[in-house]
Design a protein around this motif. Structure first.
Motif, PDB file in Angstrom:
ATOM      1  N   ALA A   1       7.932  -1.150  -1.657  1.00 34.35           N
ATOM      2  CA  ALA A   1       7.579  -0.150  -0.643  1.00 34.35           C
ATOM      3  C   ALA A   1       8.775   0.727  -0.280  1.00 34.35           C
ATOM      4  O   ALA A   1       9.908   0.260  -0.216  1.00 34.35           O
ATOM      5  N   CYS A   2       8.505   2.017  -0.055  1.00 31.96           N
ATOM      6  CA  CYS A   2       9.588   2.961   0.283  1.00 31.96           C
ATOM      7  C   CYS A   2      10.132   2.703   1.679  1.00 31.96           C
ATOM      8  O   CYS A   2      11.239   3.083   1.998  1.00 31.96           O
ATOM      9  N   LYS A   3       9.346   2.076   2.536  1.00 32.63           N
ATOM     10  CA  LYS A   3       9.761   1.691   3.895  1.00 32.63           C
ATOM     11  C   LYS A   3      10.177   2.871   4.772  1.00 32.63           C
ATOM     12  O   LYS A   3      11.013   2.726   5.658  1.00 32.63           O
ATOM     13  N   THR A   4       9.644   4.052   4.508  1.00 36.87           N
ATOM     14  CA  THR A   4      10.003   5.183   5.351  1.00 36.87           C
ATOM     15  C   THR A   4       9.400   5.007   6.741  1.00 36.87           C
ATOM     16  O   THR A   4       8.378   4.337   6.900  1.00 36.87           O
TER      17      THR A   4
ATOM     18  N   GLY B   1       0.805  -1.221   0.000  1.00 35.78           N
ATOM     19  CA  GLY B   1       0.000   0.000   0.000  1.00 35.78           C
ATOM     20  C   GLY B   1       0.833   1.264   0.000  1.00 35.78           C
ATOM     21  O   GLY B   1       0.305   2.366   0.188  1.00 35.78           O
ATOM     22  N   CYS B   2       2.125   1.140  -0.222  1.00 36.87           N
ATOM     23  CA  CYS B   2       3.029   2.306  -0.217  1.00 36.87           C
ATOM     24  C   CYS B   2       2.560   3.378  -1.214  1.00 36.87           C
ATOM     25  O   CYS B   2       2.147   3.070  -2.323  1.00 36.87           O
ATOM     26  N   LEU B   3       2.624   4.638  -0.785  1.00 35.66           N
ATOM     27  CA  LEU B   3       2.156   5.739  -1.639  1.00 35.66           C
ATOM     28  C   LEU B   3       3.219   6.240  -2.611  1.00 35.66           C
ATOM     29  O   LEU B   3       2.929   6.977  -3.535  1.00 35.66           O
ATOM     30  N   GLN B   4       4.473   5.885  -2.364  1.00 34.90           N
ATOM     31  CA  GLN B   4       5.546   6.397  -3.226  1.00 34.90           C
ATOM     32  C   GLN B   4       6.575   5.294  -3.484  1.00 34.90           C
ATOM     33  O   GLN B   4       7.762   5.462  -3.209  1.00 34.90           O
ATOM     34  N   PRO B   5       6.100   4.138  -4.024  1.00 36.83           N
ATOM     35  CA  PRO B   5       7.019   3.006  -4.152  1.00 36.83           C
ATOM     36  C   PRO B   5       8.153   3.253  -5.141  1.00 36.83           C
ATOM     37  O   PRO B   5       8.014   4.040  -6.079  1.00 36.83           O
TER      38      PRO B   5
ATOM     39  N   ARG C   1       5.484  11.350   5.162  1.00 35.45           N
ATOM     40  CA  ARG C   1       5.866  11.022   3.787  1.00 35.45           C
ATOM     41  C   ARG C   1       5.050   9.878   3.210  1.00 35.45           C
ATOM     42  O   ARG C   1       4.663   9.931   2.052  1.00 35.45           O
ATOM     43  N   CYS C   2       4.833   8.835   3.996  1.00 37.15           N
ATOM     44  CA  CYS C   2       4.080   7.682   3.490  1.00 37.15           C
ATOM     45  C   CYS C   2       3.401   6.983   4.673  1.00 37.15           C
ATOM     46  O   CYS C   2       4.008   6.137   5.331  1.00 37.15           O
ATOM     47  N   PRO C   3       2.133   7.337   4.943  1.00 30.56           N
ATOM     48  CA  PRO C   3       1.462   6.754   6.118  1.00 30.56           C
ATOM     49  C   PRO C   3       1.435   5.217   6.146  1.00 30.56           C
ATOM     50  O   PRO C   3       1.691   4.635   7.202  1.00 30.56           O
ATOM     51  N   PRO C   4       1.171   4.522   4.997  1.00 27.81           N
ATOM     52  CA  PRO C   4       1.138   3.051   5.104  1.00 27.81           C
ATOM     53  C   PRO C   4       2.483   2.455   5.539  1.00 27.81           C
ATOM     54  O   PRO C   4       2.521   1.534   6.363  1.00 27.81           O
ATOM     55  N   CYS C   5       3.590   2.957   4.986  1.00 28.98           N
ATOM     56  CA  CYS C   5       4.905   2.419   5.371  1.00 28.98           C
ATOM     57  C   CYS C   5       5.231   2.800   6.815  1.00 28.98           C
ATOM     58  O   CYS C   5       5.806   2.005   7.556  1.00 28.98           O
ATOM     59  N   ALA C   6       4.856   4.017   7.218  1.00 31.20           N
ATOM     60  CA  ALA C   6       5.099   4.442   8.604  1.00 31.20           C
ATOM     61  C   ALA C   6       4.302   3.570   9.577  1.00 31.20           C
ATOM     62  O   ALA C   6       4.757   3.294  10.684  1.00 31.20           O
TER      63      ALA C   6
END
Ligand SMILES: [Zn+2]
Ligand SMILES: [Zn+2]
Ligand SMILES: [Zn+2]
Length: 429
Positions: free
Chosen positions: A53-56, A15-19, A61-66
């Motif tokens: 996934a950006c995994k931030t 679900g990453c917003l900026q993969p 920056r990316c709520p799903p990864c956070a």
């Protein structure tokens, strides 16, 4: 390059917003016969690319990864307080406290306070004192929790931005010195040498940095005493919560750091603020392991957003006056850039960290023996997803050690963020 050559582990990028978008293939080859056992290629993916996934960790920056980062941090912190992930249940009986080390004051700011559920006046004063710039040094308002003035100085020109920025920049070193001083304070309280102390116990911690709205970082730390070999061994009976609390208080009060003098900038002594909040953590009561773990995990996904600064580095092309930031943040940023040119302060890299108001440290750190690691939790998850992929027939059930995996990946870009940044959230005043 991903460390895991099996891309199905991130097929949907969580679900990453900026993969990150990758193109490539992975071959599984029988090392003995050279036979191609299985081939994965991104050719069959939508658009011919695989999103990873950006995994931030940063919710801005990316709520799903956070969210994933937050959940992992919760597991890691909770394991060190009660059990799990290789930490035995007996750890819950080790002396353990939640300590907050704050910054000293750099000038009066608007604050939100309440007592017994009633909002108190911000800064009541009987006489109408004013500063040299003609600003009132009192504020009769009862601020709401979302009041935009919270954390703002009563006078921007009186506020000690030099001190605030130097404190942020030196906070990680101040923390390092605190951990050393804490061991010495424990040894002194127990009447032992440093070496004798190490033979009896080990101090482990997990800490998180949080920005106060006034623009300075403070640290919240779980501090735990284990036996000499870490969480699997019992601490000595004399190592009580009271002794740990007294030692933390002593160490936090004693620690200091001298900043180098530069032309027009006298040397300064930096210390923690006077108030150190130290509370025992237990599996029941006011401050439970679950509550502390949730608190630390929440702050691990934040940066300096609540101070009204930028979520990116400042570049020489930026016009300071035109940046969309609060004036209070702008003053911090300007001071970082000014001090970055001072001889002797180069190591603080203040220009690079101006958007963080000088702080360059990690937001969550832990000592090696606290509990498991985020890396171990991610590896567990990847292994589980690999099993699912094998069960679904997407990957070969690799039999032997002779199987050779050959991965060939190319970075093709980054997907555009799918949604705008969420609204800024407030922190403590
Ligand atoms: Zn992401
Ligand atoms: Zn006020
Ligand atoms: Zn003033």
């Amino acid at each position: 390059m991903p460390t895991d050559p099996l891309p199905t582990t991130a097929r949907r990028a969580g679900g990453c917003l900026q993969p990150v978008l990758l193109r490539g293939r992975v071959d599984h080859i029988d090392g003995a016969t050279g036979e191609l056992l299985h081939r994965y290629t991104t050719v069959h993916e939508p658009g011919g690319v695989l999103p990873i996934a950006c995994k931030t960790r940063r919710a801005s920056r990316c709520p799903p990864c956070a969210d994933v980062y937050q959940a992992d941090t919760y597991q890691l912190i909770r394991a060190g307080l009660s059990r799990g992930k290789g930490v035995p249940e007996t750890v819950a009986a080790h002396p353990c406290v939640f300590a907050s080390l704050t910054a000293p004051s750099f000038g009066p700011v608007h604050v939100q306070r309440d007592k017994d559920g009633r909002a108190l006046r911000c800064r009541p004063r009987r006489r109408g004192q004013v500063c040299p710039h003609g600003n009132r040094l009192s504020c009769p308002d009862r601020h709401a929790k979302d009041d935009s003035r919270l954390g703002e100085p009563l006078c921007l020109d009186c506020y000690d931005y030099t001190g605030a920025v130097l404190f942020n920049a030196c906070a990680p070193e101040l923390w390092r010195r605190f951990t050393i001083t804490l061991r010495r304070a424990l040894a002194r309280q127990a009447g032992l040498s440093g070496k004798a102390l190490a033979a009896q116990l080990r101090v482990s911690y997990a800490k998180v940095a949080e920005y106060q709205r006034r623009g300075v970082v403070h640290f919240h730390a779980i501090v735990r005493i284990d036996g000499p070999a870490g969480p699997t061994t019992a601490p000595p009976a004399w190592a009580t919560i009271d002794l740990l609390t007294a030692a933390i208080d002593e160490a936090a009060s004693a620690v200091h750091l001298e900043t180098p003098a530069a032309p027009g900038l006298p040397a300064r002594t930096l210390t923690w603020g006077r108030e150190h909040d130290i509370q025992p953590i237990a599996t029941t009561g006011d401050l439970t392991d679950a509550k502390v773990a949730a608190y630390v995990a929440k702050y691990a996904t934040k940066a300096a957003e609540c101070t009204g600064t930028l979520d990116r580095r400042i570049t020489p092309a930026d016009q300071l006056d035109a940046l969309p930031v609060r004036d209070h943040a702008r003053r911090h940023i300007a001071e970082c850039i000014r001090l970055s040119k001072s001889p002797g302060l180069e190591d603080l890299r203040l220009a690079s960290w101006a958007h963080m108001l000088g702080f360059s440290g990690h937001f969550s750190t832990k000592s090696r023996t606290y509990s498991t690691t985020l890396g171990a939790l991610r590896a567990d998850r990847a292994a589980h997803q690999r099993e699912l992929a094998i069960a679904a027939g997407l990957l070969p059930a690799l039999a032997g050690e002779t199987t050779v995996v050959h991965a060939d990946w190319h970075f093709t870009g980054r997907a555009q963020p799918l949604s705008a940044l969420p609204p800024l959230t407030g922190g403590a005043a």
